[in-house]
Motif scaffolding. Structure first.
Motif, PDB file in Angstrom:
ATOM      1  N   ASP A 171      24.959  48.170  29.397  1.00  0.00           N
ATOM      2  CA  ASP A 171      26.239  47.959  28.718  1.00  0.00           C
ATOM      3  C   ASP A 171      27.414  48.119  29.676  1.00  0.00           C
ATOM      4  O   ASP A 171      28.370  47.328  29.643  1.00  0.00           O
ATOM      5  CB  ASP A 171      26.393  48.944  27.549  1.00  0.00           C
ATOM      6  N   ILE A 172      27.335  49.117  30.521  1.00  0.00           N
ATOM      7  CA  ILE A 172      28.414  49.362  31.490  1.00  0.00           C
ATOM      8  C   ILE A 172      28.510  48.204  32.470  1.00  0.00           C
ATOM      9  O   ILE A 172      29.604  47.726  32.785  1.00  0.00           O
ATOM     10  CB  ILE A 172      28.185  50.701  32.218  1.00  0.00           C
ATOM     11  N   ARG A 173      27.363  47.742  32.953  1.00  0.00           N
ATOM     12  CA  ARG A 173      27.349  46.637  33.912  1.00  0.00           C
ATOM     13  C   ARG A 173      27.927  45.374  33.297  1.00  0.00           C
ATOM     14  O   ARG A 173      28.715  44.654  33.937  1.00  0.00           O
ATOM     15  CB  ARG A 173      25.926  46.394  34.401  1.00  0.00           C
ATOM     16  N   MET A 174      27.576  45.085  32.042  1.00  0.00           N
ATOM     17  CA  MET A 174      28.088  43.891  31.379  1.00  0.00           C
ATOM     18  C   MET A 174      29.604  43.968  31.220  1.00  0.00           C
ATOM     19  O   MET A 174      30.318  42.995  31.482  1.00  0.00           O
ATOM     20  CB  MET A 174      27.426  43.716  30.012  1.00  0.00           C
ATOM     21  N   SER A 175      30.097  45.119  30.809  1.00  0.00           N
ATOM     22  CA  SER A 175      31.551  45.298  30.660  1.00  0.00           C
ATOM     23  C   SER A 175      32.253  45.161  32.003  1.00  0.00           C
ATOM     24  O   SER A 175      33.331  44.562  32.095  1.00  0.00           O
ATOM     25  CB  SER A 175      31.856  46.663  30.057  1.00  0.00           C
ATOM     26  N   MET A 176      31.635  45.705  33.049  1.00  0.00           N
ATOM     27  CA  MET A 176      32.228  45.616  34.375  1.00  0.00           C
ATOM     28  C   MET A 176      32.329  44.170  34.834  1.00  0.00           C
ATOM     29  O   MET A 176      33.357  43.748  35.378  1.00  0.00           O
ATOM     30  CB  MET A 176      31.389  46.417  35.382  1.00  0.00           C
ATOM     31  N   ILE A 177      31.297  43.388  34.611  1.00  0.00           N
ATOM     32  CA  ILE A 177      31.298  41.987  35.032  1.00  0.00           C
ATOM     33  C   ILE A 177      32.344  41.189  34.271  1.00  0.00           C
ATOM     34  O   ILE A 177      33.058  40.358  34.852  1.00  0.00           O
ATOM     35  CB  ILE A 177      29.891  41.383  34.873  1.00  0.00           C
ATOM     36  N   ILE A 178      32.484  41.445  32.980  1.00  0.00           N
ATOM     37  CA  ILE A 178      33.473  40.715  32.180  1.00  0.00           C
ATOM     38  C   ILE A 178      34.886  41.035  32.655  1.00  0.00           C
ATOM     39  O   ILE A 178      35.716  40.134  32.841  1.00  0.00           O
ATOM     40  CB  ILE A 178      33.293  41.037  30.685  1.00  0.00           C
ATOM     41  N   VAL A 179      35.170  42.305  32.857  1.00  0.00           N
ATOM     42  CA  VAL A 179      36.515  42.692  33.292  1.00  0.00           C
ATOM     43  C   VAL A 179      36.799  42.179  34.705  1.00  0.00           C
ATOM     44  O   VAL A 179      37.909  41.710  34.990  1.00  0.00           O
ATOM     45  CB  VAL A 179      36.691  44.224  33.204  1.00  0.00           C
ATOM     46  N   ALA A 180      35.819  42.222  35.584  1.00  0.00           N
ATOM     47  CA  ALA A 180      36.016  41.699  36.940  1.00  0.00           C
ATOM     48  C   ALA A 180      36.286  40.199  36.911  1.00  0.00           C
ATOM     49  O   ALA A 180      37.128  39.697  37.667  1.00  0.00           O
ATOM     50  CB  ALA A 180      34.801  42.007  37.805  1.00  0.00           C
ATOM     51  N   ALA A 181      35.608  39.476  36.026  1.00  0.00           N
ATOM     52  CA  ALA A 181      35.854  38.033  35.907  1.00  0.00           C
ATOM     53  C   ALA A 181      37.264  37.756  35.386  1.00  0.00           C
ATOM     54  O   ALA A 181      37.923  36.812  35.844  1.00  0.00           O
ATOM     55  CB  ALA A 181      34.814  37.409  34.981  1.00  0.00           C
ATOM     56  N   LEU A 182      37.724  38.570  34.451  1.00  0.00           N
ATOM     57  CA  LEU A 182      39.088  38.391  33.949  1.00  0.00           C
ATOM     58  C   LEU A 182      40.124  38.664  35.037  1.00  0.00           C
ATOM     59  O   LEU A 182      41.123  37.946  35.151  1.00  0.00           O
ATOM     60  CB  LEU A 182      39.330  39.306  32.744  1.00  0.00           C
ATOM     61  N   ILE A 183      39.880  39.668  35.849  1.00  0.00           N
ATOM     62  CA  ILE A 183      40.801  39.962  36.947  1.00  0.00           C
ATOM     63  C   ILE A 183      40.794  38.829  37.962  1.00  0.00           C
ATOM     64  O   ILE A 183      41.849  38.409  38.452  1.00  0.00           O
ATOM     65  CB  ILE A 183      40.448  41.308  37.612  1.00  0.00           C
ATOM     66  N   GLU A 184      39.622  38.309  38.288  1.00  0.00           N
ATOM     67  CA  GLU A 184      39.541  37.198  39.236  1.00  0.00           C
ATOM     68  C   GLU A 184      40.262  35.961  38.704  1.00  0.00           C
ATOM     69  O   GLU A 184      40.926  35.251  39.452  1.00  0.00           O
ATOM     70  CB  GLU A 184      38.078  36.856  39.524  1.00  0.00           C
ATOM     71  N   GLY A 185      40.118  35.712  37.409  1.00  0.00           N
ATOM     72  CA  GLY A 185      40.809  34.569  36.810  1.00  0.00           C
ATOM     73  C   GLY A 185      42.312  34.718  36.881  1.00  0.00           C
ATOM     74  O   GLY A 185      43.037  33.759  37.186  1.00  0.00           O
ATOM     75  N   THR A 186      42.794  35.916  36.625  1.00  0.00           N
ATOM     76  CA  THR A 186      44.233  36.167  36.703  1.00  0.00           C
ATOM     77  C   THR A 186      44.736  36.021  38.134  1.00  0.00           C
ATOM     78  O   THR A 186      45.806  35.450  38.371  1.00  0.00           O
ATOM     79  CB  THR A 186      44.550  37.579  36.176  1.00  0.00           C
ATOM     80  N   ALA A 187      43.973  36.516  39.089  1.00  0.00           N
ATOM     81  CA  ALA A 187      44.375  36.395  40.498  1.00  0.00           C
ATOM     82  C   ALA A 187      44.374  34.938  40.943  1.00  0.00           C
ATOM     83  O   ALA A 187      45.285  34.502  41.646  1.00  0.00           O
ATOM     84  CB  ALA A 187      43.446  37.211  41.385  1.00  0.00           C
ATOM     85  N   LEU A 188      43.381  34.187  40.517  1.00  0.00           N
ATOM     86  CA  LEU A 188      43.343  32.766  40.862  1.00  0.00           C
ATOM     87  C   LEU A 188      44.530  32.031  40.270  1.00  0.00           C
ATOM     88  O   LEU A 188      45.145  31.190  40.924  1.00  0.00           O
ATOM     89  CB  LEU A 188      42.028  32.145  40.391  1.00  0.00           C
ATOM     90  N   PHE A 189      44.871  32.349  39.019  1.00  0.00           N
ATOM     91  CA  PHE A 189      46.028  31.733  38.380  1.00  0.00           C
ATOM     92  C   PHE A 189      47.302  32.070  39.150  1.00  0.00           C
ATOM     93  O   PHE A 189      48.154  31.195  39.366  1.00  0.00           O
ATOM     94  CB  PHE A 189      46.134  32.207  36.924  1.00  0.00           C
ATOM     95  N   ALA A 190      47.450  33.319  39.585  1.00  0.00           N
ATOM     96  CA  ALA A 190      48.636  33.719  40.340  1.00  0.00           C
ATOM     97  C   ALA A 190      48.718  32.980  41.667  1.00  0.00           C
ATOM     98  O   ALA A 190      49.807  32.557  42.082  1.00  0.00           O
ATOM     99  CB  ALA A 190      48.623  35.222  40.572  1.00  0.00           C
TER     100      ALA A 190
END
Length: 82
Positions: free
Chosen positions: A54-73
């Motif tokens: 569960d922790i790993r899945m949450s970590m991957i989702i949040v990391a993907a959201l951060i990467e998406g935001t950084a790419l957008f910026a």
């Protein structure tokens, strides 16, 4: 030369400098954020190994959201150059 022309030339020069600085700040922020997520996830898995999936899945989702935001910026900063 009028004051307005001088201000326009100054802001044009600053715009070409601000876009790379903005992209660098976005990348640094994303790197720091993902590093904190990874450290927190490793600590949480060490405390509760049975919840690691569960922790790993949450970590991957949040990391993907951060990467998406950084790419957008970065895309927005590159578009500001054009």
């Amino acid at each position: 030369m009028t004051l307005l022309n001088i201000l326009l030339q100054t802001t044009a020069n600053l715009g070409s400098l601000a876009a790379p600085i903005g992209a660098a700040i976005a990348v640094l922020g994303a790197g720091i954020g993902i590093g904190k997520i990874g450290a927190g996830a490793m600590e949480a898995i060490a405390r509760q190994p049975e919840a690691s999936s569960d922790i790993r899945m949450s970590m991957i989702i949040v990391a993907a959201l951060i990467e998406g935001t950084a790419l957008f910026a970065i895309v927005v900063c590159l578009m500001a150059l054009g």
